[in-house]
Write a protein that holds these residues in place. Structure first.
Motif, PDB file in Angstrom:
ATOM      1  N   UNK A   1     -35.940  38.422 -16.055  1.00  0.00           N
ATOM      2  CA  UNK A   1     -34.775  38.639 -15.218  1.00  0.00           C
ATOM      3  C   UNK A   1     -33.798  39.511 -16.001  1.00  0.00           C
ATOM      4  N   UNK A   2     -33.549  40.697 -15.471  1.00  0.00           N
ATOM      5  CA  UNK A   2     -32.739  41.667 -16.190  1.00  0.00           C
ATOM      6  C   UNK A   2     -31.262  41.505 -15.920  1.00  0.00           C
ATOM      7  N   UNK A   3     -30.456  41.634 -16.981  1.00  0.00           N
ATOM      8  CA  UNK A   3     -29.005  41.615 -16.849  1.00  0.00           C
ATOM      9  C   UNK A   3     -28.487  40.322 -16.263  1.00  0.00           C
ATOM     10  N   UNK A   4     -27.285  40.372 -15.707  1.00  0.00           N
ATOM     11  CA  UNK A   4     -26.710  39.217 -15.011  1.00  0.00           C
ATOM     12  C   UNK A   4     -25.461  39.660 -14.268  1.00  0.00           C
ATOM     13  N   UNK A   5     -25.135  38.929 -13.220  1.00  0.00           N
ATOM     14  CA  UNK A   5     -23.873  39.145 -12.521  1.00  0.00           C
ATOM     15  C   UNK A   5     -22.701  38.764 -13.420  1.00  0.00           C
ATOM     16  N   UNK A   6     -21.562  39.383 -13.172  1.00  0.00           N
ATOM     17  CA  UNK A   6     -20.334  38.942 -13.803  1.00  0.00           C
ATOM     18  C   UNK A   6     -19.712  37.816 -13.002  1.00  0.00           C
ATOM     19  N   UNK A   7     -18.730  37.148 -13.581  1.00  0.00           N
ATOM     20  CA  UNK A   7     -18.046  36.069 -12.877  1.00  0.00           C
ATOM     21  C   UNK A   7     -16.546  36.147 -13.139  1.00  0.00           C
ATOM     22  N   UNK A   8     -15.767  35.861 -12.115  1.00  0.00           N
ATOM     23  CA  UNK A   8     -14.315  35.864 -12.251  1.00  0.00           C
ATOM     24  C   UNK A   8     -13.756  34.780 -11.335  1.00  0.00           C
TER      25      UNK A   8
ATOM     26  N   UNK B   1     -24.968  43.324  -1.620  1.00  0.00           N
ATOM     27  CA  UNK B   1     -26.112  43.466  -2.516  1.00  0.00           C
ATOM     28  C   UNK B   1     -26.090  44.885  -3.077  1.00  0.00           C
ATOM     29  N   UNK B   2     -26.078  44.977  -4.396  1.00  0.00           N
ATOM     30  CA  UNK B   2     -25.931  46.275  -5.058  1.00  0.00           C
ATOM     31  C   UNK B   2     -27.118  46.521  -5.969  1.00  0.00           C
ATOM     32  N   UNK B   3     -27.707  47.705  -5.868  1.00  0.00           N
ATOM     33  CA  UNK B   3     -28.815  48.071  -6.741  1.00  0.00           C
ATOM     34  C   UNK B   3     -28.256  48.630  -8.049  1.00  0.00           C
ATOM     35  N   UNK B   4     -28.656  48.022  -9.155  1.00  0.00           N
ATOM     36  CA  UNK B   4     -28.235  48.454 -10.485  1.00  0.00           C
ATOM     37  C   UNK B   4     -29.485  48.640 -11.341  1.00  0.00           C
ATOM     38  N   UNK B   5     -29.746  49.884 -11.741  1.00  0.00           N
ATOM     39  CA  UNK B   5     -30.909  50.201 -12.570  1.00  0.00           C
ATOM     40  C   UNK B   5     -32.201  49.650 -11.982  1.00  0.00           C
ATOM     41  N   UNK B   6     -32.304  49.731 -10.651  1.00  0.00           N
ATOM     42  CA  UNK B   6     -33.557  49.358  -9.999  1.00  0.00           C
ATOM     43  C   UNK B   6     -33.667  47.905  -9.581  1.00  0.00           C
ATOM     44  N   UNK B   7     -32.676  47.062  -9.902  1.00  0.00           N
ATOM     45  CA  UNK B   7     -32.697  45.663  -9.484  1.00  0.00           C
ATOM     46  C   UNK B   7     -31.553  45.408  -8.506  1.00  0.00           C
ATOM     47  N   UNK B   8     -31.817  44.587  -7.493  1.00  0.00           N
ATOM     48  CA  UNK B   8     -30.825  44.309  -6.463  1.00  0.00           C
ATOM     49  C   UNK B   8     -30.070  43.021  -6.793  1.00  0.00           C
ATOM     50  N   UNK B   9     -28.782  43.162  -7.108  1.00  0.00           N
ATOM     51  CA  UNK B   9     -27.932  42.024  -7.458  1.00  0.00           C
ATOM     52  C   UNK B   9     -27.128  41.605  -6.231  1.00  0.00           C
ATOM     53  N   UNK B  10     -27.333  40.368  -5.792  1.00  0.00           N
ATOM     54  CA  UNK B  10     -26.583  39.832  -4.659  1.00  0.00           C
ATOM     55  C   UNK B  10     -25.316  39.160  -5.172  1.00  0.00           C
ATOM     56  N   UNK B  11     -24.193  39.539  -4.601  1.00  0.00           N
ATOM     57  CA  UNK B  11     -22.916  38.962  -5.008  1.00  0.00           C
ATOM     58  C   UNK B  11     -22.600  37.726  -4.163  1.00  0.00           C
ATOM     59  N   UNK B  12     -21.580  36.972  -4.596  1.00  0.00           N
ATOM     60  CA  UNK B  12     -21.091  35.848  -3.803  1.00  0.00           C
ATOM     61  C   UNK B  12     -19.610  35.667  -4.066  1.00  0.00           C
TER      62      UNK B  12
ATOM     63  N   UNK C   1     -25.831  44.995 -17.404  1.00  0.00           N
ATOM     64  CA  UNK C   1     -26.836  45.808 -16.737  1.00  0.00           C
ATOM     65  C   UNK C   1     -28.221  45.345 -17.194  1.00  0.00           C
ATOM     66  N   UNK C   2     -29.278  45.609 -16.412  1.00  0.00           N
ATOM     67  CA  UNK C   2     -30.585  45.038 -16.711  1.00  0.00           C
ATOM     68  C   UNK C   2     -31.171  45.396 -18.068  1.00  0.00           C
ATOM     69  N   UNK C   3     -30.898  46.591 -18.586  1.00  0.00           N
ATOM     70  CA  UNK C   3     -31.448  46.953 -19.891  1.00  0.00           C
ATOM     71  C   UNK C   3     -32.940  47.202 -19.895  1.00  0.00           C
ATOM     72  N   UNK C   4     -33.533  47.408 -18.721  1.00  0.00           N
ATOM     73  CA  UNK C   4     -34.985  47.548 -18.642  1.00  0.00           C
ATOM     74  C   UNK C   4     -35.466  48.955 -18.983  1.00  0.00           C
ATOM     75  N   UNK C   5     -34.541  49.884 -19.169  1.00  0.00           N
ATOM     76  CA  UNK C   5     -34.953  51.247 -19.514  1.00  0.00           C
ATOM     77  C   UNK C   5     -35.238  51.402 -21.001  1.00  0.00           C
ATOM     78  N   UNK C   6     -34.988  50.380 -21.810  1.00  0.00           N
ATOM     79  CA  UNK C   6     -35.301  50.452 -23.230  1.00  0.00           C
ATOM     80  C   UNK C   6     -36.819  50.325 -23.408  1.00  0.00           C
ATOM     81  N   UNK C   7     -37.434  51.124 -24.303  1.00  0.00           N
ATOM     82  CA  UNK C   7     -38.891  51.063 -24.481  1.00  0.00           C
ATOM     83  C   UNK C   7     -39.410  49.662 -24.786  1.00  0.00           C
ATOM     84  N   UNK C   8     -38.688  48.906 -25.594  1.00  0.00           N
ATOM     85  CA  UNK C   8     -39.133  47.550 -25.916  1.00  0.00           C
ATOM     86  C   UNK C   8     -39.143  46.678 -24.670  1.00  0.00           C
TER      87      UNK C   8
END
Length: 378
Positions: free
Chosen positions: A186-193, A233-244, A303-310
């Motif tokens: 699971x890449x990245x995470x939503x923010x919270x406020x 729902x917002x696409x960030x670096x290829x993953x769809x993050x649903x807000x609430x 952000x998901x960080x999935x573009x890193x080679x590792x």
């Protein structure tokens, strides 16, 4: 003759764990060391003792957080991180997600381990310890991070303290947080406020309500707008993050015969990682014009960080499409420090903190196997 009339406290022996045991049995041993936030000393002692017996690691302790590192001079360094604490034990009679742990067989005859922290996240911590023992010559340098106070307010975070006290020990190219993800990256995470909205009225006897102004009724517009709000729902670096966006707490009124002169509502907004906390606040303020938002807490997403080679290599090893992380996790701390990070661990995140918290033994073993393959492949 003199007598010692002072009460004697029971001496709790040090906990001992075997890092070479089956990783599911190691999880059980960790669950059985109760470690509700603020009471991590005994489990931290056990983890530190096990790590210091591994000659290929250098070990540093800060409070009840421990960092163990290989120093092989590899071209890439990976961080494997997990927290040692749990939420409080359940109080419902008959709860199985408590301490000590218990084994059961599910309907398919598979072994399932019940206990506080089974999913969040002693299964992941057991995987870290077992990997530290097995990987004496990994293909990447590895930093193992075990930290306290994750399940409480961020100001107490052991990981935050490590970043303040010894940030050089947390330098790396890529991080994996072993929070439960059902064995999927699971890449990245939503923010919270969080905000507090207050409406003011005028107190009066409820038999003469027209003499006052009802502050709870004055909150109706806020609650209505939150109720009809549709999450983005917002696409960030290829993953769809649903807000609430939700009201999560409300208070007002002092007696059954008094018109309330004050009402407070707490609002929690989980926002996609392409927004900053300030942008998130502006979004909610635009939704509630005429009302003052008092920000009480905020944490940026990652952000998901999935573009890193590792990360790409690891996703390929796992063999499943990555998903977004809707909840906030400490991948955000790594991301803020410039280290791309993902979540990957055994267990169903929906069971975390539940009275029925449990994890299949095979899920823990599968998580260990995936990481071992990735970190030992030629």
């Amino acid at each position: 003759m003199t007598y010692d009339n002072q009460p004697h406290q029971a001496v709790v022996p040090p906990a001992v764990i075997d890092p070479h045991a089956d990783v599911a049995l190691l999880t059980q041993a960790l669950i059985d060391i109760e470690s509700v936030s603020g009471n991590e000393r005994r489990i931290a002692d056990a983890v530190e003792t096990a790590l210091r017996a591994m000659d290929h690691l250098s070990v540093h302790r800060d409070g009840d957080s421990i960092v163990a590192r290989t120093g092989l001079g590899r071209s890439e360094r990976v961080i494997l991180a997990g927290h040692l604490d749990t939420v409080p034990l359940p109080t419902t009679p008959g709860s199985r997600g408590t301490v000590p742990s218990v084994w059961e067989l599910n309907d398919d005859g598979a072994e399932v381990l019940y206990g506080r922290g089974a999913t969040d996240m002693k299964g992941g911590v057991a995987v870290q310890i077992a990997l530290a023992a097995a990987l004496t010559d990994p293909n990447r340098d590895i930093t193992y991070v075990f930290y306290d106070h994750e399940e409480v307010e961020g100001s107490k975070s052991g990981l935050g303290r490590l970043y303040r006290n010894c940030p050089e020990l947390l330098e790396g190219d890529f991080a994996i947080l072993l929070e439960p993800t059902n064995g999927t990256v699971e890449g990245g995470c939503n923010g919270t406020i969080r905000f507090r909205v207050t409406t003011e009225g005028r107190a009066a006897h409820s038999a003469r309500a027209w003499m006052g102004e009802n502050a709870i009724h004055g909150m109706a517009e806020v609650l209505t707008k939150l109720a009809v709000h549709r999450p983005v729902t917002t696409s960030v670096d290829g993953l769809d993050f649903r807000e609430s966006l939700n009201a999560v707490r409300i208070s007002g009124g002092i007696a059954g015969n008094v018109i309330p002169d004050r009402c407070e509502v707490e609002i929690n907004y989980r926002f996609a990682p392409d927004r900053t906390p300030d942008e998130a606040e502006a979004y909610v303020a635009a939704l509630l014009p005429g009302f003052t938002l008092e920000r009480t807490d905020a944490a940026a997403g990652a952000r998901p960080g999935l573009n890193h080679p590792a990360a790409a290599a690891f996703v390929a090893t796992v063999g499943q499409p990555p998903k977004p992380k809707y909840g906030w996790t400490d991948v955000a701390r790594f991301s803020a420090a410039g280290v791309p990070a993902v979540n990957f661990g055994p267990g169903d995140p929906l069971l975390a903190h539940s009275d029925d918290e449990h994890v299949p033994a095979q899920a823990i073993r599968d998580c260990w196997s995936a990481l071992h393959r990735w970190l030992s492949a030629a």
